[in-house]
Motif scaffolding. Structure first.
Motif, PDB file in Angstrom:
ATOM      1  N   GLU A  92       8.709  61.419  35.986  1.00  0.00           N
ATOM      2  CA  GLU A  92       9.377  60.543  36.974  1.00  0.00           C
ATOM      3  C   GLU A  92      10.422  59.672  36.285  1.00  0.00           C
ATOM      4  N   THR A  93      10.074  59.166  35.111  1.00  0.00           N
ATOM      5  CA  THR A  93      11.012  58.343  34.341  1.00  0.00           C
ATOM      6  C   THR A  93      12.228  59.173  33.942  1.00  0.00           C
TER       7      THR A  93
ATOM      8  N   MET B 200       4.412  54.922  36.210  1.00  0.00           N
ATOM      9  CA  MET B 200       5.417  55.967  36.390  1.00  0.00           C
ATOM     10  C   MET B 200       5.257  56.988  35.259  1.00  0.00           C
TER      11      MET B 200
ATOM     12  N   TYR C  94      13.440  68.405  35.263  1.00  0.00           N
ATOM     13  CA  TYR C  94      13.452  66.944  35.181  1.00  0.00           C
ATOM     14  C   TYR C  94      14.550  66.413  34.252  1.00  0.00           C
TER      15      TYR C  94
END
Length: 145
Positions: free
Chosen positions: A65-66, A61, A97
């Motif tokens: 994404e984390t 990941m 993000y």
């Protein structure tokens, strides 16, 4: 009271260097270390860190994404994303993000320590609490539709 800083990087040496940087150049302590994104999310839910130092490139990941998944951890930690290529990842993309700062692994100790201290200052914590309430309120309104 500070819950500390979680470091997420697949490189053990980098985690060790980041721990030393944090604990010798800021008033904060490291509460945990994760080798990948999945472990970072699990540890963030358990440890409730104030800030996550997150590597961009990890197996399984990615850091982005984390970071997206860390948005639902309550209380939401501040996030600093580290990369070898900070110039290529602009700050606007980082804000998509939920990343509070994008830094290069080549940045000076003073630069990194300064970002950590600013993000965890009492004023920044109050701002973060207000942002969380607005975000949660917006999510509830969307769900009720």
């Amino acid at each position: 009271m500070s819950n500390g800083i979680l470091i997420a990087d697949d490189n053990a040496r980098m985690r060790e260097l980041m721990r030393m940087l944090v604990e010798t150049n800021t008033p904060f302590k490291v509460c945990g270390e994760a080798e990948n994104g999945a472990e970072a999310i699990k540890m963030a839910k358990e440890l409730r860190p104030d800030l996550v130092l997150l590597d961009l490139t990890m197996p399984g990941m990615s850091g982005t994404e984390t970071a997206l998944l860390l948005q639902v951890v309550q209380p939401r930690p501040k996030i600093i994303l580290f990369t070898m290529h900070a110039d290529g990842l602009n700050h606007e993309l980082g804000s998509i993000y939920g990343i509070d700062a994008v830094l290069s692994k080549a940045d000076s100790i003073g630069t990194v320590a300064g970002h950590i201290t600013r993000l965890l200052s009492p004023k920044a914590r109050k701002r973060n609490a207000g942002e969380q309430k607005r975000r949660i309120g917006g999510m509830k309104k969307r769900r009720s539709r």
